[in-house]
Design a protein around this motif. Structure first.
Motif, PDB file in Angstrom:
ATOM      1  N   LEU A   1       0.835  -1.209   0.000  1.00  0.00           N
ATOM      2  CA  LEU A   1       0.000   0.000   0.000  1.00  0.00           C
ATOM      3  C   LEU A   1       0.865   1.253   0.000  1.00  0.00           C
ATOM      4  O   LEU A   1       1.821   1.357   0.763  1.00  0.00           O
ATOM      5  CB  LEU A   1      -0.893   0.046   1.253  1.00  0.00           C
ATOM      6  N   GLU A   2       0.510   2.195  -0.870  1.00  0.00           N
ATOM      7  CA  GLU A   2       1.149   3.516  -0.821  1.00  0.00           C
ATOM      8  C   GLU A   2       0.129   4.539  -1.306  1.00  0.00           C
ATOM      9  O   GLU A   2      -0.943   4.175  -1.783  1.00  0.00           O
ATOM     10  CB  GLU A   2       2.409   3.540  -1.680  1.00  0.00           C
ATOM     11  N   LEU A   3       0.466   5.795  -1.170  1.00  0.00           N
ATOM     12  CA  LEU A   3      -0.474   6.851  -1.544  1.00  0.00           C
ATOM     13  C   LEU A   3      -0.785   6.764  -3.031  1.00  0.00           C
ATOM     14  O   LEU A   3       0.110   6.683  -3.856  1.00  0.00           O
ATOM     15  CB  LEU A   3       0.124   8.222  -1.197  1.00  0.00           C
ATOM     16  N   ASN A   4      -2.085   6.747  -3.360  1.00  0.00           N
ATOM     17  CA  ASN A   4      -2.504   6.588  -4.747  1.00  0.00           C
ATOM     18  C   ASN A   4      -2.277   7.883  -5.527  1.00  0.00           C
ATOM     19  O   ASN A   4      -2.769   8.935  -5.142  1.00  0.00           O
ATOM     20  CB  ASN A   4      -3.990   6.217  -4.767  1.00  0.00           C
ATOM     21  N   LYS A   5      -1.539   7.756  -6.622  1.00  0.00           N
ATOM     22  CA  LYS A   5      -1.235   8.963  -7.422  1.00  0.00           C
ATOM     23  C   LYS A   5      -2.332   9.252  -8.446  1.00  0.00           C
ATOM     24  O   LYS A   5      -2.361  10.318  -9.049  1.00  0.00           O
ATOM     25  CB  LYS A   5       0.114   8.779  -8.119  1.00  0.00           C
ATOM     26  N   ASP A   6      -3.216   8.273  -8.660  1.00  0.00           N
ATOM     27  CA  ASP A   6      -4.235   8.427  -9.708  1.00  0.00           C
ATOM     28  C   ASP A   6      -5.623   8.748  -9.157  1.00  0.00           C
ATOM     29  O   ASP A   6      -6.490   9.164  -9.890  1.00  0.00           O
ATOM     30  CB  ASP A   6      -4.351   7.131 -10.532  1.00  0.00           C
ATOM     31  N   ARG A   7      -5.830   8.465  -7.868  1.00  0.00           N
ATOM     32  CA  ARG A   7      -7.161   8.614  -7.298  1.00  0.00           C
ATOM     33  C   ARG A   7      -7.175   9.699  -6.255  1.00  0.00           C
ATOM     34  O   ARG A   7      -6.265   9.803  -5.457  1.00  0.00           O
ATOM     35  CB  ARG A   7      -7.575   7.323  -6.609  1.00  0.00           C
ATOM     36  N   ASP A   8      -8.256  10.451  -6.258  1.00  0.00           N
ATOM     37  CA  ASP A   8      -8.394  11.542  -5.322  1.00  0.00           C
ATOM     38  C   ASP A   8      -9.851  11.592  -4.894  1.00  0.00           C
ATOM     39  O   ASP A   8     -10.699  11.017  -5.553  1.00  0.00           O
ATOM     40  CB  ASP A   8      -8.009  12.846  -6.035  1.00  0.00           C
ATOM     41  N   VAL A   9     -10.124  12.287  -3.802  1.00  0.00           N
ATOM     42  CA  VAL A   9     -11.507  12.463  -3.363  1.00  0.00           C
ATOM     43  C   VAL A   9     -11.779  13.953  -3.331  1.00  0.00           C
ATOM     44  O   VAL A   9     -11.001  14.729  -2.772  1.00  0.00           O
ATOM     45  CB  VAL A   9     -11.735  11.848  -1.965  1.00  0.00           C
ATOM     46  N   GLU A  10     -12.869  14.346  -3.980  1.00  0.00           N
ATOM     47  CA  GLU A  10     -13.226  15.759  -4.058  1.00  0.00           C
ATOM     48  C   GLU A  10     -13.250  16.376  -2.663  1.00  0.00           C
ATOM     49  O   GLU A  10     -13.801  15.798  -1.731  1.00  0.00           O
ATOM     50  CB  GLU A  10     -14.612  15.887  -4.705  1.00  0.00           C
ATOM     51  N   ARG A  11     -12.639  17.539  -2.534  1.00  0.00           N
ATOM     52  CA  ARG A  11     -12.560  18.172  -1.216  1.00  0.00           C
ATOM     53  C   ARG A  11     -13.752  19.092  -0.992  1.00  0.00           C
ATOM     54  O   ARG A  11     -13.880  20.140  -1.617  1.00  0.00           O
ATOM     55  CB  ARG A  11     -11.249  18.969  -1.103  1.00  0.00           C
ATOM     56  N   ILE A  12     -14.612  18.672  -0.093  1.00  0.00           N
ATOM     57  CA  ILE A  12     -15.822  19.437   0.220  1.00  0.00           C
ATOM     58  C   ILE A  12     -15.717  20.019   1.626  1.00  0.00           C
ATOM     59  O   ILE A  12     -16.095  21.156   1.875  1.00  0.00           O
ATOM     60  CB  ILE A  12     -17.079  18.534   0.149  1.00  0.00           C
ATOM     61  N   HIS A  13     -15.200  19.216   2.558  1.00  0.00           N
ATOM     62  CA  HIS A  13     -15.131  19.653   3.954  1.00  0.00           C
ATOM     63  C   HIS A  13     -14.190  20.841   4.107  1.00  0.00           C
ATOM     64  O   HIS A  13     -13.083  20.844   3.585  1.00  0.00           O
ATOM     65  CB  HIS A  13     -14.632  18.503   4.841  1.00  0.00           C
ATOM     66  N   GLY A  14     -14.686  21.849   4.843  1.00  0.00           N
ATOM     67  CA  GLY A  14     -13.850  23.011   5.108  1.00  0.00           C
ATOM     68  C   GLY A  14     -13.119  22.909   6.431  1.00  0.00           C
ATOM     69  O   GLY A  14     -12.298  23.742   6.778  1.00  0.00           O
ATOM     70  N   SER A  15     -13.451  21.855   7.205  1.00  0.00           N
ATOM     71  CA  SER A  15     -12.761  21.648   8.481  1.00  0.00           C
ATOM     72  C   SER A  15     -12.550  20.154   8.663  1.00  0.00           C
ATOM     73  O   SER A  15     -12.858  19.365   7.776  1.00  0.00           O
ATOM     74  CB  SER A  15     -13.578  22.241   9.629  1.00  0.00           C
ATOM     75  N   GLY A  16     -12.064  19.750   9.839  1.00  0.00           N
ATOM     76  CA  GLY A  16     -11.639  18.375  10.053  1.00  0.00           C
ATOM     77  C   GLY A  16     -12.697  17.332   9.711  1.00  0.00           C
ATOM     78  O   GLY A  16     -13.886  17.551   9.884  1.00  0.00           O
ATOM     79  N   VAL A  17     -12.229  16.167   9.223  1.00  0.00           N
ATOM     80  CA  VAL A  17     -13.106  15.040   8.932  1.00  0.00           C
ATOM     81  C   VAL A  17     -12.942  14.013  10.052  1.00  0.00           C
ATOM     82  O   VAL A  17     -11.840  13.541  10.313  1.00  0.00           O
ATOM     83  CB  VAL A  17     -12.754  14.398   7.569  1.00  0.00           C
ATOM     84  N   ASN A  18     -14.050  13.686  10.735  1.00  0.00           N
ATOM     85  CA  ASN A  18     -13.977  12.825  11.925  1.00  0.00           C
ATOM     86  C   ASN A  18     -14.297  11.370  11.667  1.00  0.00           C
ATOM     87  O   ASN A  18     -13.910  10.500  12.440  1.00  0.00           O
ATOM     88  CB  ASN A  18     -15.005  13.296  12.967  1.00  0.00           C
ATOM     89  N   THR A  19     -15.074  11.107  10.619  1.00  0.00           N
ATOM     90  CA  THR A  19     -15.643   9.763  10.485  1.00  0.00           C
ATOM     91  C   THR A  19     -15.935   9.443   9.030  1.00  0.00           C
ATOM     92  O   THR A  19     -16.322  10.329   8.265  1.00  0.00           O
ATOM     93  CB  THR A  19     -16.933   9.650  11.343  1.00  0.00           C
ATOM     94  N   LEU A  20     -15.704   8.196   8.661  1.00  0.00           N
ATOM     95  CA  LEU A  20     -15.964   7.710   7.300  1.00  0.00           C
ATOM     96  C   LEU A  20     -16.690   6.383   7.398  1.00  0.00           C
ATOM     97  O   LEU A  20     -16.464   5.612   8.321  1.00  0.00           O
ATOM     98  CB  LEU A  20     -14.650   7.462   6.543  1.00  0.00           C
ATOM     99  N   ASP A  21     -17.551   6.103   6.406  1.00  0.00           N
ATOM    100  CA  ASP A  21     -18.142   4.764   6.328  1.00  0.00           C
ATOM    101  C   ASP A  21     -18.443   4.431   4.872  1.00  0.00           C
ATOM    102  O   ASP A  21     -19.001   5.260   4.149  1.00  0.00           O
ATOM    103  CB  ASP A  21     -19.432   4.680   7.170  1.00  0.00           C
ATOM    104  N   ILE A  22     -18.043   3.227   4.464  1.00  0.00           N
ATOM    105  CA  ILE A  22     -18.333   2.737   3.117  1.00  0.00           C
ATOM    106  C   ILE A  22     -19.458   1.714   3.230  1.00  0.00           C
ATOM    107  O   ILE A  22     -19.414   0.837   4.094  1.00  0.00           O
ATOM    108  CB  ILE A  22     -17.087   2.095   2.480  1.00  0.00           C
ATOM    109  N   GLU A  23     -20.475   1.848   2.372  1.00  0.00           N
ATOM    110  CA  GLU A  23     -21.623   0.945   2.517  1.00  0.00           C
ATOM    111  C   GLU A  23     -21.216  -0.485   2.159  1.00  0.00           C
ATOM    112  O   GLU A  23     -20.439  -0.713   1.234  1.00  0.00           O
ATOM    113  CB  GLU A  23     -22.821   1.439   1.694  1.00  0.00           C
ATOM    114  N   PRO A  24     -21.746  -1.465   2.944  1.00  0.00           N
ATOM    115  CA  PRO A  24     -21.322  -2.851   2.787  1.00  0.00           C
ATOM    116  C   PRO A  24     -21.990  -3.589   1.627  1.00  0.00           C
ATOM    117  O   PRO A  24     -21.582  -4.698   1.294  1.00  0.00           O
ATOM    118  CB  PRO A  24     -21.728  -3.500   4.125  1.00  0.00           C
TER     119      PRO A  24
END
Length: 323
Positions: free
Chosen positions: A5-28
């Protein structure tokens, strides 16, 4: 895959949050949609799928509950979770003392539960078929169980002495719940039993408490602020502010004594970490300052540190469908 595993150079996530991100969940269900909750109360829903078929792309935000939304959380969102069985519903809880049940399609709350104190954590069972209980950890030592069917918080689990920082249902037994508290304890409960508490995890496996004046079993020598079951539900990982992670046999309650070394953990609230899925051996991904430490779960070996962020990491999730 995990070892490389290393930082993905091809994939990014659109930056919407203007402050800290506390929690993530991917649907199962498909592993395609991801929720994120921010310290400003904002919730964002992302599509992780690359529909462009180009090698480099940015995961788009499909919609968000922004600051101008009438039902946005007033304070920091600490936990988001998809309804385990379909993507039509998700849940969020916040320092504004509420738990909200959202309709994904309309982005309107279908139900709101109110509590007396800050909500640190909530969880729905990934395997339950016979109940619809959401476990909620708040500033109160009482663990609340909210029933989605009736819309009421009928059930209370009593046993902790201080605030409950993390809660997690077993992925193996639908009535078994683990809770972690600032009182240094981790309790396992069977929510069908009147007394509730099955066992309190003891880091000394019963050896010290005979001689010690301190009769109460403790899981850590500090606040316990992280809980994560392995995917088969046979083991439970806990994190404490004593800078330790411990692995427990979840059926016997025994401390397996795996040594992960020092894990700096000064979080005043719940720490969200993740375990791999379908790997052999299994790995734990633990936020460690501005990096993520990757450990082998059963031997305690530190495999690597994932670097890429410039500030403290609050949470991570494992996506088993992609490298």
């Amino acid at each position: 895959r995990v070892l490389s595993l290393e930082l993905n150079k091809d994939r990014d996530v659109e930056r919407i949050h203007g402050s800290g991100v506390n929690t993530l969940d991917i649907e199962p269900v498909e592993g395609r949609y991801m929720l994120s909750g921010g310290s400003d109360g904002v919730i964002v829903l992302y599509d992780l799928e690359n529909l462009s078929r180009k090698t480099s792309y940015t995961c788009k935000a499909l919609c968000s509950v922004g600051r101008s939304h009438p039902d946005v959380h007033r304070f920091s969102v600490e936990t988001v979770q998809w309804y385990p069985h379909d993507t039509g519903m998700f849940t969020s809880s916040s320092f504004d003392k509420t738990l909200k049940i959202w309709d994904t399609n309309t982005l309107q709350p279908a139900d709101i539960f109110h509590f007396e104190g800050t909500v640190y954590s909530h969880h729905m069972s990934p395997v339950a078929t016979k109940h619809c209980l959401i476990a909620v950890g708040t500033r109160s030592p009482k663990v609340q169980l909210c029933d989605l069917k009736s819309g009421s918080c009928s059930h209370i689990l009593q046993g902790h002495r201080q605030e409950v920082l993390a809660v997690s249902w077993s992925p193996r037994h639908e009535y078994v719940l683990a809770t972690a508290s600032a009182d240094s304890r981790v309790n396992l409960w069977d929510v069908r039993r009147a007394s509730g508490c099955l066992t309190t995890l003891d880091q000394h496996n019963g050896e010290k408490s005979k001689a010690s004046s301190e009769a109460a079993n403790t899981a850590h020598n500090g606040r316990v602020n992280g809980l994560c079951y392995t995917n088969d539900g046979l083991h439970l990982l806990t994190l404490g502010t004593d800078d330790r992670m411990r692995l427990w046999n979840s059926s016997t309650g025994e401390n397996t004594l795996v040594n992960y070394g020092k894990i700096c953990n000064e979080s005043r609230k719940g720490l969200k970490f993740a375990v791999s899925c379908g790997c052999n051996p299994e790995f734990a991904f633990v936020p460690y300052g501005s990096t993520i430490a990757v450990y082998t779960v059963f031997t305690g070996e530190l495999i690597t540190m994932l670097r890429g962020h410039y500030s403290n990491i609050d949470c991570c999730v494992f996506q088993p469908n992609f490298q």
